[in-house]
Design a protein around this motif. Sequence first.
Motif, short mmCIF file in Angstrom:
data_model
loop_
_atom_site.label_atom_id
_atom_site.label_comp_id
_atom_site.label_asym_id
_atom_site.label_seq_id
_atom_site.Cartn_x
_atom_site.Cartn_y
_atom_site.Cartn_z
N PHE A 320 0.97 -0.94 -0.13
CA PHE A 320 -0.09 0.00 0.09
C PHE A 320 0.86 1.35 -0.13
O PHE A 320 0.58 2.20 -0.67
CB PHE A 320 -0.87 0.02 1.15
N ALA A 324 1.23 4.28 -2.76
CA ALA A 324 0.95 5.82 -2.38
C ALA A 324 2.26 6.55 -2.42
O ALA A 324 2.04 7.64 -2.98
CB ALA A 324 0.37 5.68 -0.82
N ARG A 327 2.70 7.28 -6.27
CA ARG A 327 1.92 7.96 -6.69
C ARG A 327 1.96 9.42 -6.26
O ARG A 327 1.76 10.41 -6.95
CB ARG A 327 0.40 7.57 -6.65
N GLU A 328 2.28 9.72 -4.95
CA GLU A 328 2.32 10.80 -4.29
C GLU A 328 3.63 11.69 -5.03
O GLU A 328 3.69 12.80 -5.21
CB GLU A 328 2.71 10.66 -2.69
N ILE A 340 -8.77 12.74 -7.54
CA ILE A 340 -9.82 12.90 -6.15
C ILE A 340 -10.93 13.19 -6.64
O ILE A 340 -11.89 12.54 -6.21
CB ILE A 340 -9.21 13.85 -5.33
N SER B 6 -8.58 10.10 -0.89
CA SER B 6 -7.03 10.14 -1.04
C SER B 6 -6.71 8.47 -0.53
O SER B 6 -5.94 7.91 -1.56
CB SER B 6 -6.38 11.10 -0.05
N LYS B 7 -7.17 7.98 0.44
CA LYS B 7 -6.57 6.45 0.40
C LYS B 7 -7.29 5.57 -0.51
O LYS B 7 -6.50 4.84 -0.85
CB LYS B 7 -7.31 6.12 1.79
N LEU B 8 -8.48 5.83 -1.11
CA LEU B 8 -9.12 4.93 -2.01
C LEU B 8 -8.19 5.12 -3.34
O LEU B 8 -8.17 4.34 -4.02
CB LEU B 8 -10.59 5.57 -2.46
N SER B 9 -7.90 6.40 -3.57
CA SER B 9 -7.08 6.43 -4.96
C SER B 9 -5.55 6.36 -4.98
O SER B 9 -4.77 6.80 -5.50
CB SER B 9 -7.38 7.72 -5.53
N ARG B 10 -5.07 5.86 -3.64
CA ARG B 10 -3.58 5.65 -3.20
C ARG B 10 -2.82 6.99 -3.27
O ARG B 10 -1.92 7.06 -4.30
CB ARG B 10 -3.12 4.72 -4.31
N LEU B 11 -3.32 8.06 -2.77
CA LEU B 11 -2.60 9.36 -2.97
C LEU B 11 -2.51 9.68 -1.57
O LEU B 11 -2.83 9.24 -0.30
CB LEU B 11 -3.54 10.53 -3.55
N LYS B 12 -1.84 10.86 -1.12
CA LYS B 12 -1.40 11.37 0.30
C LYS B 12 -2.31 12.65 0.56
O LYS B 12 -2.01 13.22 1.50
CB LYS B 12 -0.25 11.33 0.45
N ILE B 13 -3.03 13.11 -0.33
CA ILE B 13 -3.52 14.78 -0.25
C ILE B 13 -4.51 14.54 0.97
O ILE B 13 -5.12 13.68 1.19
CB ILE B 13 -4.30 15.08 -1.42
#
Lengths: 472, 83
Positions: A320, A324, A327-328, A340, B6-13
Motif C-alpha cells: 500500500f 501511495a 503516486r504521491e 480525487i 485520498s486513501k481510495l485513490s492511493r494518494l496522500k492529499i
Amino acid sequence: MVKKDISSRELTEKALKDIEKNSNLNAFITLCADDALKAANEADNLRAKGDTRPLLGVPIAVKDMILTKGVKTTAASKILSNYIPPYDATVVRKLKTAGAIIIGKTNMDEFAMGSSNEHSFFGPVKNPWDTKLVSGGSSGGSAVSVAARLTPFALGTDTGGSIRQPASLCGVVGIKPTYGRVSRYGVVAYASSLDQVGVFARSVEECALLTETISGKDEFDSTSVDITPVGEIKFGIKGLRIGIPKEYFTEALDPIVNSLVSEALNNLRSLGATLVPISLPHTDLALAAYYVIAPAEASSNLARYDGIRYGIREEAEDLFSLYANTREAGFGSEVKRRIIIGTYVLSSGYYDAYYKKAQQVRRLIQNDFLDVFKNSCDVIAAPVSPFPAWKLGEKVSDPLKMYLSDILTIPVNLAGLPGMSIPCGFTSDRLPVGFQLIGKPFDEKTLYQVGATYQKETNFHKELPPGVEDGF
Amino acid sequence: MIKNLSKLSRLKITDDKDIESIIAYVGKLNSVNTDGVEPLSHVHGSKNIWREDIVSPSSSAEILEGAPDKSGTFVRTPLVIDG
C-alpha cells in the motif's frame, strides 16, 4: 507538397538546429536526433529512386502523450519520466509508413490535464509571439513547434480543447477529428470517451493531409471507425449554411476575440456562405459535465501507475505504501486533484448524482448539435478560446479560472464532433486569435472546404512570430 | 472526506480547497431536469465489440524492461499476502 529543392537530411538538420536554438521556448522534452537523421538519409535515397509520397522525409513533432518505440515517452509526468515504450502508437506507425520523420517529443501539460502548459514536470512552454505568455495547452509544445516553424507539422491530442486552444493562442491551424476517426492505440489514456489524436500545421490543406494519413480503423482500438478518406479538398462555400451559436458569443468573450471572429464570419459571408443564427441551449452545462466525466475516467485510467510494472517507484515496506508513495511523488498537483474528483464522483452514493447526471447532460449537449445539423446548418462557426494568450502564472493558482478557457471547445468533445481552429487575426499586442469550425460527425470534408477557402482569401496563417523565418 | 478519497485513490492529499470549489461548481448539473434522458457513454452509440480470441506473439522481455524491480522473468514487489 512541403518540399522544394532541399533534401530531407538538410530539412531534418535544420529542424534539429532550430529546436536547439529555441530551447528557451521549452517546446520539446526529448529529441530523436540520431534516428531522425538515419530516417532522413533513407528518405533521400527513396526520393532519388522516384518515391513521391508527400510526407516522405518530412520532420514531424509528436506530443509526448503518444508512444514511440524505443524513445522515452513521459506524458510530461515524473511518474513516467524514465518510460521507454516497447511499441509504437498506431498513429506513429502510420506516420513512419508514410515516410515521415519523428524528430522529437513535445512538451505538454502532465497527462494532458491543463490549458496553459504550466502543469508539466518539465516546465512551461513559452508562446513564441511573446515569451512571457502561455502557449495554451495541453498540446502546447506541438502548437509552438509549428508556430515557431521548428517543424512544419505536429501531432497533438484533444480531450477538451487541447489542440484547438493552443492552436488559437499560437496562430496555427489545429484539427481535432471526429471521435473514432483516428486510433487511440498507444496513446496515454486520460479520458477515453473524449480523447482524440489530431494535428497542427500552418495551413488547412497541410492539416488535412496529415489527418488523412493517421486516420482509419485499427484492430487495436475498437472505438476506431472505418471511414471513407476525404480525398480532394473542395474550394468555394457558396450556399453553405454556417450556424452561429448565440451561446458562444456572451459577455465572457473578450471584445477583441469577439470582433476578430465576427470579422471572419463576415468574410465567410462575403465568400457566399449564409450565416444562420442558431442556439445550443445546454452549452452552459458543458464545463460542469466535463469536470465530472473527464476526472472520472482519469481516476480509473491513471490507476495503472502504481510503481510496479513501469515508471518510477518509491520503495516502501508494504505494498500500500509503495503505491501511495510512488503516486504521491510521481503525480503533479493538477493530476492528483482530478484523480480525487473522479474518485469522489464515482464513489457509491454519489454515482447517480454526479456521473449518471453528467452523462445525461452529455446526451442533451450532443442532441443540441445533432438538432441544428439536422434542421438549420451544414457547419458551425464560433470562437475557440474566450481570450488570447495570458501571462505565465496568471491563472495557475486558480483551477476553475483556468478551466474556463476551454468553455467553448469542451462541448465538441462531449458530442464527439470534429473541430478545427483557424487563425483569423491579431490583437493590438500582436497576439494571434483563431476561430473554430465544428462539423457533423465524420464530416471533416466540410471543415477542410470552409477552412481552405477562407485561407485562400486571408494571410493570417502566414504571419510569423518575432524573429521567426519560415524555412519550410 | 478528502482523506478517505485520498486513501481510495492511493494518494496522500489531505487538504485541497480547490477540490471543494470544483465539486460545488459541478453541482450545478443538479439544476437540470434529466428525467427520461438516456445517459451517453459512447458518442456513436457503440456497444461491446468482440474479436476472435487469437494468440499472437509478444515479447515479455521487452515489457519487463520497464519494470523498476524484477527477478528473472518476474516483476518483484513487496510482500502482497501477509503470513
